[in-house]
Design an enzyme around this catalytic site. Structure first.
Site, short mmCIF file in Angstrom:
data_model
loop_
_atom_site.label_atom_id
_atom_site.label_comp_id
_atom_site.label_asym_id
_atom_site.label_seq_id
_atom_site.Cartn_x
_atom_site.Cartn_y
_atom_site.Cartn_z
N GLU A 34 6.76 28.31 3.81
CA GLU A 34 6.88 29.71 4.12
C GLU A 34 8.08 30.20 3.10
O GLU A 34 7.62 31.43 2.74
CB GLU A 34 7.09 30.11 5.57
N TRP A 91 -4.64 -13.74 -4.97
CA TRP A 91 -5.09 -12.45 -4.11
C TRP A 91 -6.40 -12.38 -3.58
O TRP A 91 -7.46 -12.95 -4.40
CB TRP A 91 -4.75 -11.42 -5.29
N ASP A 150 5.01 -15.76 2.96
CA ASP A 150 4.92 -14.95 1.67
C ASP A 150 6.17 -14.47 0.97
O ASP A 150 6.12 -14.03 -0.11
CB ASP A 150 3.80 -13.88 1.90
N GLU A 177 1.75 -4.65 8.16
CA GLU A 177 1.06 -5.44 7.30
C GLU A 177 1.52 -7.13 7.43
O GLU A 177 2.68 -7.19 7.17
CB GLU A 177 1.82 -5.27 5.79
N GLY A 236 -3.36 -9.35 15.64
CA GLY A 236 -4.38 -9.42 16.89
C GLY A 236 -3.57 -9.04 18.07
O GLY A 236 -3.91 -8.44 19.08
#
Length: 372
Positions: free
Chosen positions: A56, A174, A204, A302, A309
């Site tokens: 605004e 990948w 990883d 991620e 789960g």
């Protein structure tokens, strides 16, 4: 109140402007504003970054004297409290705006209808609810946090056509192609926090940061607007290596544990992490409430099948983003979710498919738990 076709058009413009702040406004909501007088747009703006002027105020500055007797179309009710910037209601009144149309009321208890009420008390014509569903899509995390004390939680996964996420050996790089991976970068960029588990860190060694340049993210006008999400590792016994890649990348890192060694906690702190202990275990709903208390609006999980789960069964996931690659990995490869206890068809977890679209060579499926 009955709205005109022109009202719809100008509000659509305000919502379009608000989307420009998708990657930059956190923890503030994304808001756009359009000022109209005599059928002409005289000013417009969108909130760019927390601490900077609200939509605004920017629209009023652009309009100048033309704001007098104008209608303000705002994607979220104007604020009426002093934060890092002055109340927008004050600016609208000082400019002499005669009508304010909000797409939705602000769920923030500090506002929650009070902004529109204050304007009405001062003789301004007010209305709300125009294109509300579209406006709500701008700020799912902010709205949920204000209403429930919980963030909006997305869970991102990548799988083969036969629902596998890694080979039996654990190899997973990948699964998807470059376009899908860039799409994940945009998901990270809009998120307040990226959450993973210790299993993923050990397997990883991810960085979990945004690796796109400012010119690849609409609305990120300068490098200082590029905001790295908080990276959170759930690690009950503090097994995170002190030389993990997380610490080599700029941006905040938080390790949440429940029974870690104090000396290891200090070493991780020295490596650059904020270390938090939650007594009694890492209960996922509690973790999310703690993050919401830190003004975390949108969480992106991620992680591997165990944490994914657990999050699904704990009922904290609002949205699943699943990237599906056109290849097969075989029955020995690892599955998408670890979901113990599903022994019968009646135990299935039902989902609602919200969207399916191609992302380069892959497909992106957006779904939500059917009960959500």
């Amino acid at each position: 109140m009955k709205f005109t076709p022109e009202d719809y058009s100008y509000m659509a413009r305000a919502i379009h402007l608000a989307w420009k702040g998708l990657y930059t406004t956190d923890p503030n909501p994304r808001v756009g504003c359009v000022l109209v007088r005599g059928g002409e747009i005289v000013g417009e703006g969108w909130h760019r970054k927390a601490g900077e002027p609200h939509a605004e105020r920017l629209a009023l500055a652009q309009a100048g004297e033309k704001a007098r007797d104008a209608t303000a179309y705002v994607s979220l009710e104007p604020c009426c409290h002093q934060g890092k910037t002055p109340p927008c209601t004050e600016g609208l009144l000082e400019a002499g705006v005669s009508r304010v149309v909000a797409a939705m009321e602000d769920p923030n208890p500090l506002v929650a209808g009070q902004g529109l009420a204050l304007l009405a008390e001062q003789g301004v014509s007010v209305a709300s609810g125009l294109l509300q569903a579209e406006a709500e899509k701008l700020n799912p995390g902010f709205i949920k946090r204000m209403k429930t004390g919980m963030p909006w939680v997305r869970c991102k996964l990548a799988m083969s056509l036969d629902g596998r996420t890694a080979m039996a050996s654990g190899e997973s790089v990948w699964i998807t192609a470059e376009d899908a991976r860039r799409d994940v970068q945009r998901l990270r960029a809009r998120s307040s926090a990226v959450v993973t588990g210790i299993g993923t860190v050990l397997a990883d060694d991810p960085s979990l940061n945004v690796r796109l340049s400012p010119d690849e993210l609409p609305g990120v006008e300068t490098p200082d607007y590029l905001r790295q999400p908080l990276r959170v590792v759930l690690d009950s016994s503090l097994r995170v290596p002190e030389d993990a890649r997380l610490f080599a990348i700029d941006g905040p890192v938080q390790i949440i544990h429940s029974r870690g060694d104090a000396a290891k906690a200090q070493r991780l702190h020295d490596a650059g992490a904020a270390v938090r202990k939650l007594e009694g275990g890492l209960d996922l709903p509690r973790v999310m409430r703690e993050l919401a208390a830190e003004e975390i609006n949108e969480v992106l999980i991620e992680a591997g099948p165990t944490l994914a789960g657990a999050a699904l069964q704990a009922g904290i996931i609002d949205e699943l983003i699943i990237y599906m690659a056109p290849h097969l990995m075989g029955h020995q490869a690892r599955g998408l979710f670890h979901l113990p206890g599903l022994g019968k068809m009646a135990d299935r977890i039902n989902l609602k498919i919200r969207d399916i679209r191609a992302v380069g060579k892959d497909f992106r499926i957006t779904a939500a738990p059917a009960g959500g």
